[in-house]
Design an enzyme around this catalytic site. Structure first.
Site, PDB file in Angstrom:
ATOM      1  N   TYR A 160      41.278 -41.929   0.602  1.00  0.00           N
ATOM      2  CA  TYR A 160      41.141 -43.281   1.155  1.00  0.00           C
ATOM      3  C   TYR A 160      40.179 -44.180   0.383  1.00  0.00           C
ATOM      4  O   TYR A 160      39.624 -45.135   0.939  1.00  0.00           O
ATOM      5  CB  TYR A 160      40.725 -43.188   2.638  1.00  0.00           C
ATOM      6  CG  TYR A 160      41.784 -42.462   3.454  1.00  0.00           C
ATOM      7  CD1 TYR A 160      42.899 -43.141   3.958  1.00  0.00           C
ATOM      8  CD2 TYR A 160      41.700 -41.089   3.673  1.00  0.00           C
ATOM      9  CE1 TYR A 160      43.881 -42.470   4.666  1.00  0.00           C
ATOM     10  CE2 TYR A 160      42.683 -40.409   4.379  1.00  0.00           C
ATOM     11  CZ  TYR A 160      43.774 -41.107   4.874  1.00  0.00           C
ATOM     12  OH  TYR A 160      44.753 -40.449   5.572  1.00  0.00           O
ATOM     13  N   HIS A 198      63.386 -33.890  13.282  1.00  0.00           N
ATOM     14  CA  HIS A 198      62.295 -34.869  13.224  1.00  0.00           C
ATOM     15  C   HIS A 198      62.585 -35.901  12.138  1.00  0.00           C
ATOM     16  O   HIS A 198      62.854 -35.556  10.985  1.00  0.00           O
ATOM     17  CB  HIS A 198      60.952 -34.183  12.964  1.00  0.00           C
ATOM     18  CG  HIS A 198      59.825 -35.146  13.151  1.00  0.00           C
ATOM     19  ND1 HIS A 198      59.270 -35.399  14.384  1.00  0.00           N
ATOM     20  CD2 HIS A 198      59.223 -35.990  12.282  1.00  0.00           C
ATOM     21  CE1 HIS A 198      58.355 -36.338  14.254  1.00  0.00           C
ATOM     22  NE2 HIS A 198      58.306 -36.717  12.987  1.00  0.00           N
ATOM     23  N   ALA A 199      62.531 -37.180  12.508  1.00  0.00           N
ATOM     24  CA  ALA A 199      62.951 -38.254  11.598  1.00  0.00           C
ATOM     25  C   ALA A 199      62.106 -38.268  10.319  1.00  0.00           C
ATOM     26  O   ALA A 199      60.892 -38.087  10.364  1.00  0.00           O
ATOM     27  CB  ALA A 199      62.825 -39.594  12.307  1.00  0.00           C
ATOM     28  N   HIS A 250      61.262 -47.971  11.765  1.00  0.00           N
ATOM     29  CA  HIS A 250      60.111 -47.269  11.168  1.00  0.00           C
ATOM     30  C   HIS A 250      60.522 -46.600   9.851  1.00  0.00           C
ATOM     31  O   HIS A 250      59.874 -46.760   8.822  1.00  0.00           O
ATOM     32  CB  HIS A 250      59.576 -46.225  12.161  1.00  0.00           C
ATOM     33  CG  HIS A 250      58.510 -45.335  11.591  1.00  0.00           C
ATOM     34  ND1 HIS A 250      57.171 -45.602  11.726  1.00  0.00           N
ATOM     35  CD2 HIS A 250      58.587 -44.187  10.856  1.00  0.00           C
ATOM     36  CE1 HIS A 250      56.469 -44.662  11.111  1.00  0.00           C
ATOM     37  NE2 HIS A 250      57.302 -43.782  10.575  1.00  0.00           N
ATOM     38  N   GLU A 251      61.616 -45.863   9.899  1.00  0.00           N
ATOM     39  CA  GLU A 251      62.049 -45.133   8.697  1.00  0.00           C
ATOM     40  C   GLU A 251      62.418 -46.101   7.577  1.00  0.00           C
ATOM     41  O   GLU A 251      62.142 -45.847   6.403  1.00  0.00           O
ATOM     42  CB  GLU A 251      63.227 -44.207   9.017  1.00  0.00           C
ATOM     43  CG  GLU A 251      62.891 -43.076   9.996  1.00  0.00           C
ATOM     44  CD  GLU A 251      61.692 -42.249   9.574  1.00  0.00           C
ATOM     45  OE1 GLU A 251      61.451 -42.097   8.368  1.00  0.00           O
ATOM     46  OE2 GLU A 251      60.970 -41.766  10.466  1.00  0.00           O
ATOM     47  N   HIS A 306      59.599 -47.039   5.396  1.00  0.00           N
ATOM     48  CA  HIS A 306      59.349 -46.092   4.295  1.00  0.00           C
ATOM     49  C   HIS A 306      60.328 -46.355   3.147  1.00  0.00           C
ATOM     50  O   HIS A 306      59.956 -46.370   1.976  1.00  0.00           O
ATOM     51  CB  HIS A 306      59.563 -44.648   4.765  1.00  0.00           C
ATOM     52  CG  HIS A 306      58.523 -44.151   5.730  1.00  0.00           C
ATOM     53  ND1 HIS A 306      57.179 -44.232   5.496  1.00  0.00           N
ATOM     54  CD2 HIS A 306      58.649 -43.524   6.933  1.00  0.00           C
ATOM     55  CE1 HIS A 306      56.511 -43.672   6.505  1.00  0.00           C
ATOM     56  NE2 HIS A 306      57.381 -43.247   7.394  1.00  0.00           N
ATOM     57  N   GLU A 333      53.008 -45.592   6.826  1.00  0.00           N
ATOM     58  CA  GLU A 333      53.476 -45.469   8.212  1.00  0.00           C
ATOM     59  C   GLU A 333      53.537 -46.811   8.938  1.00  0.00           C
ATOM     60  O   GLU A 333      54.198 -46.934   9.961  1.00  0.00           O
ATOM     61  CB  GLU A 333      52.573 -44.502   8.986  1.00  0.00           C
ATOM     62  CG  GLU A 333      52.576 -43.073   8.450  1.00  0.00           C
ATOM     63  CD  GLU A 333      53.970 -42.459   8.415  1.00  0.00           C
ATOM     64  OE1 GLU A 333      54.843 -42.890   9.182  1.00  0.00           O
ATOM     65  OE2 GLU A 333      54.196 -41.555   7.581  1.00  0.00           O
ATOM     66  N   TRP A 376      42.571 -26.955  21.285  1.00  0.00           N
ATOM     67  CA  TRP A 376      43.647 -27.956  21.358  1.00  0.00           C
ATOM     68  C   TRP A 376      43.564 -28.719  22.672  1.00  0.00           C
ATOM     69  O   TRP A 376      43.548 -29.949  22.718  1.00  0.00           O
ATOM     70  CB  TRP A 376      44.997 -27.239  21.205  1.00  0.00           C
ATOM     71  CG  TRP A 376      46.214 -28.101  21.354  1.00  0.00           C
ATOM     72  CD1 TRP A 376      47.012 -28.187  22.439  1.00  0.00           C
ATOM     73  CD2 TRP A 376      46.782 -28.990  20.363  1.00  0.00           C
ATOM     74  NE1 TRP A 376      48.050 -29.061  22.205  1.00  0.00           N
ATOM     75  CE2 TRP A 376      47.936 -29.562  20.944  1.00  0.00           C
ATOM     76  CE3 TRP A 376      46.429 -29.344  19.051  1.00  0.00           C
ATOM     77  CZ2 TRP A 376      48.741 -30.485  20.257  1.00  0.00           C
ATOM     78  CZ3 TRP A 376      47.232 -30.254  18.365  1.00  0.00           C
ATOM     79  CH2 TRP A 376      48.364 -30.812  18.969  1.00  0.00           C
ATOM     80  N   HIS A 388      54.347 -31.935  13.168  1.00  0.00           N
ATOM     81  CA  HIS A 388      53.476 -32.124  12.010  1.00  0.00           C
ATOM     82  C   HIS A 388      52.543 -30.941  11.749  1.00  0.00           C
ATOM     83  O   HIS A 388      51.974 -30.852  10.663  1.00  0.00           O
ATOM     84  CB  HIS A 388      52.683 -33.418  12.172  1.00  0.00           C
ATOM     85  CG  HIS A 388      53.585 -34.615  12.338  1.00  0.00           C
ATOM     86  ND1 HIS A 388      54.336 -34.820  13.477  1.00  0.00           N
ATOM     87  CD2 HIS A 388      53.876 -35.636  11.506  1.00  0.00           C
ATOM     88  CE1 HIS A 388      55.044 -35.925  13.334  1.00  0.00           C
ATOM     89  NE2 HIS A 388      54.788 -36.440  12.162  1.00  0.00           N
ATOM     90  N   ARG A 446      47.016 -40.574   9.448  1.00  0.00           N
ATOM     91  CA  ARG A 446      47.794 -41.705   8.930  1.00  0.00           C
ATOM     92  C   ARG A 446      48.437 -42.518  10.053  1.00  0.00           C
ATOM     93  O   ARG A 446      48.560 -43.745   9.943  1.00  0.00           O
ATOM     94  CB  ARG A 446      48.890 -41.185   7.990  1.00  0.00           C
ATOM     95  CG  ARG A 446      49.819 -40.190   8.653  1.00  0.00           C
ATOM     96  CD  ARG A 446      50.884 -39.616   7.717  1.00  0.00           C
ATOM     97  NE  ARG A 446      50.297 -38.889   6.596  1.00  0.00           N
ATOM     98  CZ  ARG A 446      51.013 -38.312   5.639  1.00  0.00           C
ATOM     99  NH1 ARG A 446      52.329 -38.379   5.657  1.00  0.00           N
ATOM    100  NH2 ARG A 446      50.423 -37.671   4.661  1.00  0.00           N
ATOM    101  N   TYR A 447      48.862 -41.843  11.119  1.00  0.00           N
ATOM    102  CA  TYR A 447      49.546 -42.571  12.197  1.00  0.00           C
ATOM    103  C   TYR A 447      48.548 -43.332  13.062  1.00  0.00           C
ATOM    104  O   TYR A 447      48.848 -44.399  13.572  1.00  0.00           O
ATOM    105  CB  TYR A 447      50.367 -41.611  13.060  1.00  0.00           C
ATOM    106  CG  TYR A 447      51.424 -40.856  12.293  1.00  0.00           C
ATOM    107  CD1 TYR A 447      52.584 -41.497  11.848  1.00  0.00           C
ATOM    108  CD2 TYR A 447      51.270 -39.505  11.998  1.00  0.00           C
ATOM    109  CE1 TYR A 447      53.558 -40.798  11.136  1.00  0.00           C
ATOM    110  CE2 TYR A 447      52.235 -38.808  11.297  1.00  0.00           C
ATOM    111  CZ  TYR A 447      53.372 -39.458  10.862  1.00  0.00           C
ATOM    112  OH  TYR A 447      54.330 -38.764  10.162  1.00  0.00           O
TER     113      TYR A 447
HETATM  114  O1  X8Z Z   1      56.571 -38.635  12.507  1.00  0.00           O
HETATM  115  C1  X8Z Z   1      56.761 -39.820  12.698  1.00  0.00           C
HETATM  116  C2  X8Z Z   1      57.901 -40.532  11.998  1.00  0.00           C
HETATM  117  C3  X8Z Z   1      58.177 -39.991  10.655  1.00  0.00           C
HETATM  118  S1  X8Z Z   1      56.916 -40.347   9.512  1.00  0.00           S
HETATM  119  C4  X8Z Z   1      59.157 -40.402  12.832  1.00  0.00           C
HETATM  120  N1  X8Z Z   1      55.997 -40.475  13.586  1.00  0.00           N
HETATM  121  C5  X8Z Z   1      54.921 -39.830  14.322  1.00  0.00           C
HETATM  122  C6  X8Z Z   1      55.478 -38.844  15.336  1.00  0.00           C
HETATM  123  O2  X8Z Z   1      56.680 -38.866  15.610  1.00  0.00           O
HETATM  124  O3  X8Z Z   1      54.707 -38.047  15.861  1.00  0.00           O
HETATM  125  C7  X8Z Z   1      56.071 -41.901  13.887  1.00  0.00           C
HETATM  126  C8  X8Z Z   1      55.057 -42.142  14.950  1.00  0.00           C
HETATM  127  C9  X8Z Z   1      54.185 -40.934  15.021  1.00  0.00           C
HETATM  128 ZN    ZN Z   2      56.817 -42.368   9.146  1.00  0.00          ZN
END
Ligand code: X8Z
Ligand code: ZN
Length: 670
Positions: A228, A387-388, A417-418, A421, A445, A518, A546, A555-556
């Protein structure tokens, strides 16, 4: 592809491996061409070194991403093997490059080259150990963990395959079904899939820590915090500062939601200490509360914002058309094909709608290959990672997304969102490969989400997704609540995942307390708790993509702050003067140009400079987010008057039980 953002890391790694093979082949003639045994040209300057790395990187990249794409869209042992090997080759090459880069330490070089060398070090979220056997082990584990998540299935009755459910089905329960016990079953069911990951994850942590150590970092978390353009310590302090800015807003929303939940589920709407029951928030991880709209909508008579209902109607109309068209000819058993076809058509329609927003800003249409090669809906014949994600396959225009789109609002905004990217990828494709990345990962993001903020009720009305909009205070509060349920509810979740991983990596969270830590962080940041004990026989972190996918998550959190800064800047560029929350820059080419200029910079300069050019300030700042939500925050304060907001930490969270369930905890599932 996502490698440079989410899946990216692994992808990069594999990619490098390919380059490695090419390098070795070239090596045979090296004596004649003045190259060392490692194929390094003699007397190469730092600038020449970076030029070569960029070239080799781009050459090896398509094979690497292809192996990752295949293993994510067709999970089986063979594709897992290829993906792991690809990753291994890439990380081996990365280690080699990093070794070669040491020659230039302390030497004079252009600032661009110094930046590129630093970015090379940070090119993976999975720092590779130097020991080849350990690297092999690491890439196999990483691929396996992601595969386990993608194929994750829970069966109510292990002897009856028909009772088996995957994430999408279980999420549907949380989305649509308000029954307390059915939600609990779906939530618990999904969390069983992570139990077998615990041992592998523990080993994964040891291996990436060794890699980080080999690269000169204290641990993998410190490496993650080093991307960063400030020290890792400063960065951690920045996230605390931002959380301090937005926490009061989150607490107000939490308080409001709790009151409503207590009405909806008398005696069971909160857990002792005032925490929210994890399975009742309409989302598997309590990161987005939009699905609770049915009882959180402030003014049910103040207009319609039900996008999901319209999307479903579009889908049903499409399905009907297909059925009518093929009525005479559908052989028995082919109905499922028609349904699949209709789902695909609807996913494509939603995608075209999202593309239209970007094109309205003056950005290019997506290439034909995007439409041919993307995975828009869940295939029926195999396991995939649903997962997108967004992928840049070759740094030259082969861009794709991978999703399992359904006709609902959440998936609709995820497409926007996608595409954020994807347009970032396209905009910086002219940069040298090492600069083909976001200014920082939060920027990447935030792009699509900035567009989502511009999807005002007026915009949604012009594209026929919602009806005529009232211009009233009630309608405004409704529309603010809709946005807050997605964006404000997310903030503490965006922080807590990496608070957990930073602790796991630096050893302050020990393997025998993974689950306890957690839930302690879930309670501390989000104010949520499970209603049945979640001891160490579970591995609940692994039930969030993740973690097994090894995608850093801060990052989110950053993105949720940054997107309001970007949004405000683009509204200003568009010449907008009204209250921030009403602004849509849809169709505005000046705003579009300013956005594109920012995207085109990629990672070629410190993010602070890129931010300065767009917004006039070079700092993270939650003020635009607070400005945006100020009407809602005022409203929430009044609404919550007389309530004791906030919550107290449970004494031992692994034993937490719902108020009403204290005496008799529900039996554990699976
Ligand atoms: O993972 C994502 C995207 C892909 S970079 C769908 N997001 C996080 C999640 O789903 O946990 C977007 C928002 C947060
Ligand atoms: Zn994303």
């Amino acid at each position: 592809m996502s490698h440079r953002r989410n899946l990216p890391f692994a992808a990069r790694t594999a990619f490098l491996a390919l380059a490695c093979a090419l390098t070795i082949a070239g090596c045979k003639d090296s004596s004649k061409t003045e190259q060392s045994a490692d194929n390094v040209p003699k007397d190469e300057t730092a600038d020449e070194f970076i030029e070569r790395v960029n070239r080799e990187y781009k050459e090896m990249y398509p094979e690497f991403t292809a192996s990752q794409w295949l293993s994510s869209t067709y999970i089986n042992d063979d594709t897992k093997l290829l993906a792991a090997k690809g990753n291994e080759r890439f990380l081996t090459q990365l280690n080699r490059w990093l070794e070669q880069a040491k020659r230039f330490e302390g030497q004079k070089m252009s600032p661009q080259t110094a930046r590129a060398i630093n970015l090379l070090k940070l090119n993976t979220a999975m720092p590779p150990p130097k020991d080849p056997a350990k690297l092999t082990e690491l890439t196999a584990i990483a691929t396996d963990l992601e595969g386990q998540y993608g194929a994750g299935t829970w069966c109510r009755d292990t002897n009856d395959p028909k009772s088996c459910r995957q994430l999408g089905d279980l999420e549907d329960v949380l989305r649509n079904n308000r029954d307390y016990n059915q939600q609990l079953e779906a939530w618990q069911g999904w969390h069983t899939i992570a139990k077998p990951m615990r041992g592998e994850y523990q080993r994964f942590v040891e291996l990436v820590n060794e890699g980080a150590h080999d690269m000169g970092y204290a641990d993998a978390g410190e490496m993650w915090r080093s991307g960063y353009d400030m020290s890792p310590t400063e960065f951690a302090a920045e996230t605390d500062r931002l959380w301090g800015q937005v926490k009061p807003l989150y607490e107000q929303l939490h308080c409001y939601a709790r009151t409503k939940l207590e009405t909806q589920y008398p005696g069971k709407g909160s857990v002792s200490g005032g925490l929210l029951p994890a399975h009742l928030m309409g989302n598997m991880w309590q990161q987005d509360w939009s699905n609770l709209w049915g009882f959180l909508e402030p003014y049910p008579d103040a207009g319609d914002l039900d996008i999901t209902a319209t999307l479903k109607k579009q889908y049903e109309a499409g399905l009907n058309d297909l059925l009518i068209k093929e009525n005479e000819t559908i052989p028995a058993g082919r109905e499922a094909d028609i349904v699949h076809q209709a789902e695909f058509a609807q996913a494509r329609r939603m995608n075209e709608r999202a593309q239209d927003f970007y094109v309205s800003l003056g950005m290019p249409k997506l290439p034909a290959s995007y439409w041919e090669k993307s995975q828009l809906i869940k295939p029926r014949d195999r396991d995939v990672v649903c997962h997108a994600s967004a992928w840049d396959m070759d740094m030259s225009g082969d861009v794709r997304i991978k999703m399992c789109i359904k006709a609902n609002e959440e998936d609709f905004t995820t497409i926007y969102h996608e595409l954020g990217h994807i347009y970032y990828d396209l905009a910086y494709n002219k940069q040298p490969p090492l600069f083909q990345n976001g200014a920082n990962d939060g920027f990447h993001e935030a792009i699509g989400d900035t567009i989502v903020l511009a999807m005002t009720p007026q915009y949604l009305h012009t594209i026929d997704l919602v009806g005529e909009q009232q211009q009233s205070q009630e309608a405004l509060i409704n529309s603010q609540m809709r946005m807050a349920l997605a964006k404000v509810s997310f903030l503490p979740f965006g922080l807590m995942i990496d608070r957990w991983r930073w602790g796991v990596f630096d050893g302050t969270i020990k393997p025998n307390e993974y689950n306890k830590a957690w839930w302690r962080l879930k309670a501390q940041y989000q104010g949520v708790a499970p209603v049945t004990p979640r001891g160490e026989e579970f591995f609940d972190a692994g039930a969030k993509y993740h973690v097994p996918g090894n995608t850093p998550y801060t990052r989110y959190f950053l993105s949720h702050i940054l997107q309001f800064q970007f949004y405000k800047a683009l509204c200003n560029a568009a010449g907008y003067n009204g209250p921030l929350y009403n602004c849509s820059f849809y169709g505005n080419k000046v705003a579009g140009q300013k956005f594109w200029a920012m995207l085109s910079k990629g990672a070629s300069q410190p993010w602070q400079a890129t931010m300065q050019e767009l917004t006039g300030s070079g700092k993270f700042d939650a003020a635009p987010m607070l400005e945006y939500f100020s009407p809602l925050q005022e409203w929430l304060k009044k609404e919550n008057e007389g309530q004791t907001c906030g919550w107290t930490m449970p004494a031992d969270n692994s034993q937490t039980a719902a108020k009403s369930d204290k005496a008799k905890p529900a039996p554990k599932k699976g």
